[in-house]
Design a protein around this motif. Sequence first.
Motif, PDB file in Angstrom:
ATOM      1  N   PHE A 175      -2.301   0.941  12.426  1.00  0.00           N
ATOM      2  CA  PHE A 175      -3.326   1.372  11.479  1.00  0.00           C
ATOM      3  C   PHE A 175      -2.639   1.794  10.179  1.00  0.00           C
ATOM      4  CE2 PHE A 175      -5.346   2.203  15.617  1.00  0.00           C
ATOM      5  CZ  PHE A 175      -6.554   1.547  15.444  1.00  0.00           C
ATOM      6  N   SER A 176      -1.551   2.548  10.315  1.00  0.00           N
ATOM      7  CA  SER A 176      -0.782   2.961   9.135  1.00  0.00           C
ATOM      8  C   SER A 176      -0.209   1.754   8.408  1.00  0.00           C
ATOM      9  CB  SER A 176       0.353   3.895   9.553  1.00  0.00           C
ATOM     10  OG  SER A 176      -0.133   5.102  10.064  1.00  0.00           O
ATOM     11  N   ALA A 177       0.301   0.784   9.175  1.00  0.00           N
ATOM     12  CA  ALA A 177       0.901  -0.400   8.561  1.00  0.00           C
ATOM     13  C   ALA A 177      -0.125  -1.204   7.778  1.00  0.00           C
ATOM     14  CB  ALA A 177       1.533  -1.278   9.644  1.00  0.00           C
ATOM     15  N   MET A 178      -1.308  -1.397   8.346  1.00  0.00           N
ATOM     16  CA  MET A 178      -2.344  -2.162   7.647  1.00  0.00           C
ATOM     17  C   MET A 178      -2.778  -1.453   6.368  1.00  0.00           C
ATOM     18  SD  MET A 178      -4.734  -3.746  10.706  1.00  0.00           S
ATOM     19  CE  MET A 178      -4.894  -2.237  11.684  1.00  0.00           C
ATOM     20  N   ARG A 179      -3.009  -0.161   6.477  1.00  0.00           N
ATOM     21  CA  ARG A 179      -3.479   0.608   5.323  1.00  0.00           C
ATOM     22  C   ARG A 179      -2.442   0.624   4.204  1.00  0.00           C
ATOM     23  NH1 ARG A 179      -5.783   6.116   7.258  1.00  0.00           N
ATOM     24  NH2 ARG A 179      -7.064   4.563   8.316  1.00  0.00           N
ATOM     25  N   ALA A 180      -1.186   0.881   4.582  1.00  0.00           N
ATOM     26  CA  ALA A 180      -0.120   0.944   3.584  1.00  0.00           C
ATOM     27  C   ALA A 180       0.093  -0.413   2.922  1.00  0.00           C
ATOM     28  CB  ALA A 180       1.175   1.434   4.215  1.00  0.00           C
ATOM     29  N   THR A 181       0.024  -1.486   3.706  1.00  0.00           N
ATOM     30  CA  THR A 181       0.272  -2.822   3.165  1.00  0.00           C
ATOM     31  C   THR A 181      -0.808  -3.235   2.191  1.00  0.00           C
ATOM     32  OG1 THR A 181       1.449  -3.466   5.182  1.00  0.00           O
ATOM     33  CG2 THR A 181       0.642  -5.240   3.774  1.00  0.00           C
ATOM     34  N   LEU A 182      -2.053  -2.999   2.548  1.00  0.00           N
ATOM     35  CA  LEU A 182      -3.144  -3.358   1.638  1.00  0.00           C
ATOM     36  C   LEU A 182      -3.063  -2.538   0.357  1.00  0.00           C
ATOM     37  CD1 LEU A 182      -5.584  -5.256   1.519  1.00  0.00           C
ATOM     38  CD2 LEU A 182      -6.974  -3.408   2.452  1.00  0.00           C
ATOM     39  N   SER A 183      -2.753  -1.273   0.476  1.00  0.00           N
ATOM     40  CA  SER A 183      -2.656  -0.405  -0.703  1.00  0.00           C
ATOM     41  C   SER A 183      -1.491  -0.809  -1.597  1.00  0.00           C
ATOM     42  CB  SER A 183      -2.508   1.057  -0.277  1.00  0.00           C
ATOM     43  OG  SER A 183      -3.641   1.497   0.429  1.00  0.00           O
ATOM     44  N   ALA A 184      -0.332  -1.103  -1.003  1.00  0.00           N
ATOM     45  CA  ALA A 184       0.838  -1.484  -1.793  1.00  0.00           C
ATOM     46  C   ALA A 184       0.608  -2.807  -2.522  1.00  0.00           C
ATOM     47  CB  ALA A 184       2.068  -1.591  -0.898  1.00  0.00           C
ATOM     48  N   ASP A 185      -0.017  -3.752  -1.855  1.00  0.00           N
ATOM     49  CA  ASP A 185      -0.282  -5.048  -2.470  1.00  0.00           C
ATOM     50  C   ASP A 185      -1.212  -4.894  -3.665  1.00  0.00           C
ATOM     51  OD1 ASP A 185      -1.823  -7.737  -2.759  1.00  0.00           O
ATOM     52  OD2 ASP A 185      -0.145  -8.263  -1.458  1.00  0.00           O
ATOM     53  N   ARG A 186      -2.270  -4.121  -3.498  1.00  0.00           N
ATOM     54  CA  ARG A 186      -3.223  -3.937  -4.593  1.00  0.00           C
ATOM     55  C   ARG A 186      -2.597  -3.130  -5.729  1.00  0.00           C
ATOM     56  NH1 ARG A 186      -8.824  -2.844  -1.111  1.00  0.00           N
ATOM     57  NH2 ARG A 186      -9.029  -5.018  -0.385  1.00  0.00           N
ATOM     58  N   SER A 187      -1.769  -2.159  -5.371  1.00  0.00           N
ATOM     59  CA  SER A 187      -1.094  -1.387  -6.400  1.00  0.00           C
ATOM     60  C   SER A 187      -0.216  -2.293  -7.258  1.00  0.00           C
ATOM     61  CB  SER A 187      -0.239  -0.292  -5.745  1.00  0.00           C
ATOM     62  OG  SER A 187       0.453   0.455  -6.704  1.00  0.00           O
ATOM     63  N   ARG A 188       0.481  -3.226  -6.623  1.00  0.00           N
ATOM     64  CA  ARG A 188       1.339  -4.152  -7.379  1.00  0.00           C
ATOM     65  C   ARG A 188       0.509  -5.057  -8.285  1.00  0.00           C
ATOM     66  NH1 ARG A 188       7.102  -4.922  -7.593  1.00  0.00           N
ATOM     67  NH2 ARG A 188       7.327  -6.507  -9.205  1.00  0.00           N
ATOM     68  N   GLU A 189      -0.620  -5.523  -7.778  1.00  0.00           N
ATOM     69  CA  GLU A 189      -1.492  -6.374  -8.593  1.00  0.00           C
ATOM     70  C   GLU A 189      -1.959  -5.630  -9.841  1.00  0.00           C
ATOM     71  OE1 GLU A 189      -3.944  -9.881  -7.191  1.00  0.00           O
ATOM     72  OE2 GLU A 189      -4.570  -8.244  -5.862  1.00  0.00           O
ATOM     73  N   HIS A 190      -2.375  -4.379  -9.655  1.00  0.00           N
ATOM     74  CA  HIS A 190      -2.822  -3.589 -10.809  1.00  0.00           C
ATOM     75  C   HIS A 190      -1.677  -3.347 -11.789  1.00  0.00           C
ATOM     76  CE1 HIS A 190      -6.859  -2.861  -9.407  1.00  0.00           C
ATOM     77  NE2 HIS A 190      -6.426  -2.370  -8.255  1.00  0.00           N
ATOM     78  N   LEU A 191      -0.503  -3.026 -11.266  1.00  0.00           N
ATOM     79  CA  LEU A 191       0.648  -2.769 -12.123  1.00  0.00           C
ATOM     80  C   LEU A 191       1.001  -4.004 -12.950  1.00  0.00           C
ATOM     81  CD1 LEU A 191       2.977  -0.901 -12.965  1.00  0.00           C
ATOM     82  CD2 LEU A 191       4.280  -1.796 -11.029  1.00  0.00           C
ATOM     83  N   GLU A 192       1.046  -5.162 -12.286  1.00  0.00           N
ATOM     84  CA  GLU A 192       1.386  -6.395 -12.997  1.00  0.00           C
ATOM     85  C   GLU A 192       0.352  -6.699 -14.071  1.00  0.00           C
ATOM     86  OE1 GLU A 192       4.069  -8.428 -12.521  1.00  0.00           O
ATOM     87  OE2 GLU A 192       4.920  -7.138 -10.970  1.00  0.00           O
ATOM     88  N   ALA A 193      -0.923  -6.508 -13.751  1.00  0.00           N
ATOM     89  CA  ALA A 193      -1.975  -6.804 -14.720  1.00  0.00           C
ATOM     90  C   ALA A 193      -1.937  -5.838 -15.892  1.00  0.00           C
ATOM     91  CB  ALA A 193      -3.337  -6.757 -14.035  1.00  0.00           C
ATOM     92  N   GLN A 194      -1.784  -4.560 -15.598  1.00  0.00           N
ATOM     93  CA  GLN A 194      -1.818  -3.558 -16.664  1.00  0.00           C
ATOM     94  C   GLN A 194      -0.606  -3.645 -17.574  1.00  0.00           C
ATOM     95  OE1 GLN A 194      -2.410   0.052 -14.428  1.00  0.00           O
ATOM     96  NE2 GLN A 194      -4.448  -0.608 -13.736  1.00  0.00           N
ATOM     97  N   THR A 195       0.518  -4.128 -17.021  1.00  0.00           N
ATOM     98  CA  THR A 195       1.701  -4.357 -17.860  1.00  0.00           C
ATOM     99  C   THR A 195       1.388  -5.370 -18.957  1.00  0.00           C
ATOM    100  OG1 THR A 195       3.191  -3.841 -16.025  1.00  0.00           O
ATOM    101  CG2 THR A 195       4.113  -5.115 -17.848  1.00  0.00           C
ATOM    102  N   GLY A 196       0.515  -6.317 -18.652  1.00  0.00           N
ATOM    103  CA  GLY A 196       0.086  -7.313 -19.631  1.00  0.00           C
ATOM    104  C   GLY A 196      -1.221  -6.966 -20.293  1.00  0.00           C
ATOM    105  N   SER A 197      -1.610  -5.685 -20.236  1.00  0.00           N
ATOM    106  CA  SER A 197      -2.851  -5.193 -20.857  1.00  0.00           C
ATOM    107  C   SER A 197      -4.084  -5.904 -20.314  1.00  0.00           C
ATOM    108  CB  SER A 197      -2.783  -5.340 -22.389  1.00  0.00           C
ATOM    109  OG  SER A 197      -1.710  -4.610 -22.916  1.00  0.00           O
ATOM    110  N   GLU A 198      -4.049  -6.211 -19.019  1.00  0.00           N
ATOM    111  CA  GLU A 198      -5.193  -6.839 -18.365  1.00  0.00           C
ATOM    112  C   GLU A 198      -5.695  -5.946 -17.238  1.00  0.00           C
ATOM    113  OE1 GLU A 198      -3.869 -10.648 -17.069  1.00  0.00           O
ATOM    114  OE2 GLU A 198      -3.736 -11.488 -19.108  1.00  0.00           O
TER     115      GLU A 198
END
Length: 480
Positions: free
Chosen positions: A308-331
Amino acid sequence: MQPGRPILFRNATVLSMDPAIGVLEGGDVLVRGERIEQVGRELPAPDDAEVIDATGGILMPGMIDTHRHMWQTALRGFGADWTLTQYFVFYYLNWGKIFRPEDIHAGNLLSAIESLDAGVTTTLDWSHGLQTVEHGDAAVEALRSVPGRFVLAYGNLLGAPWEWSNSADFRSFVDRNFGSRDDMLGLQMAFDVTGEAAFPEKGAFEAARELDLRVTTHAGVWGATTDESIRLMWEHGFMTPGVTYVHASTLSPDSYQRIAASGGSVSIATESEQSAGQGYPTSWQLRKYGIPASLSMDTSVWWSGDLFSAMRATLSADRSREHLEAQTGSETVVHNQLRAEHVVEWATMGGARALGLDDVIGSLTPGKKADIVLVKNDRSPTMFPILHPYGHIVFQAGRGDVHTVLVNGKVVKYQHELVGIDLAKARSAVTATVEYAQREIGPQEWHSCMNPEIQQTDVIPNPYTYSDYQGEGVAVKSDS
């Protein structure tokens, strides 16, 4: 519950993880013997069936952990504040050598029980504490004593894999414990590739090929295993579908392409990668290259032992990276690419594929072995309403909500209680190991290892200083 009788789960939200069946609201699953016999709605109950009311619960395949150093569970939580370097210093340089066969047995025993309690019905034991075959025998004995499904990935952190894998002792160990193979306890080889130009690990890969064993290896670990490791494996012809790459967090596009082309898979251990420093959890990279994934918890010397911890952490980390990559490009991210269903799939069918057991377990498919988990807790306010069942498993449920667990058709947990498992025996064995380790390490070193020194860093001066306050909760800047 009486053993040997058919078991009918009635009126669950069924996450079959089988595309041909999908999600069934108000679904039933009938188990007869070791196998799933039927999945559907309003199934007739055999006259001698045990009927489990699954109303308000989610029925899913047993979860599968593809990388856990089970022997280290005897020191549960000891390294909570470690870095990866401190882990290496403790086990590889200083104290890994003190663990006796009985200590391996104790850690494996507790870890195996812990897995079942959390609904993890299959666990790969990345067992790199096997200094001798006697240690290996102890690991096997512990795993066979617990009614779960396990894979022993034999390793030795203090030995050269090209030597121990070709030794007479190891070959005798394999013949003695795995002369006839079954799907309740499998065998793999566990070793890392250093990237040395001479590629000494070739001998270990050749041994695995001769013995028809899969290989699991830590790859793409910052400062330890690099693209050179992948290149050497590729050029010598040892990248195959039977290899699992653990972490794979710091590789180049070329290395990911090689893994994808060879049909290998990656075991993501997000809590470990986030905390220890192997690299950013790699799910966002695997999606780019179409690499199959599974999930793992790594070691309870640091983290929890449930997926349960692994699923939650993985989904959160993946989405966090997506947001970081997008916001770095002002998206802005407006659609999540990784969904709750995907990480549940990685925790079930993804693990089954990585272990070569996808025709045996991983989904609630008629004919497959009955490794089943019922997540249901009528005492919990977080278990209703169940609107998005995949999201509920990932973000709402936890190990305390695991109501019933079947492994190979056998009930090993029922109504939140383990069945036929001697927890007191495991506690006694682990207590003896902890007391022994404390004596060997010594009180001062024990304390310093568990509480590593915090390095002082400069604090940025704050120009906004306040010394006088007027009124309740109102700050006034000082004239000085």
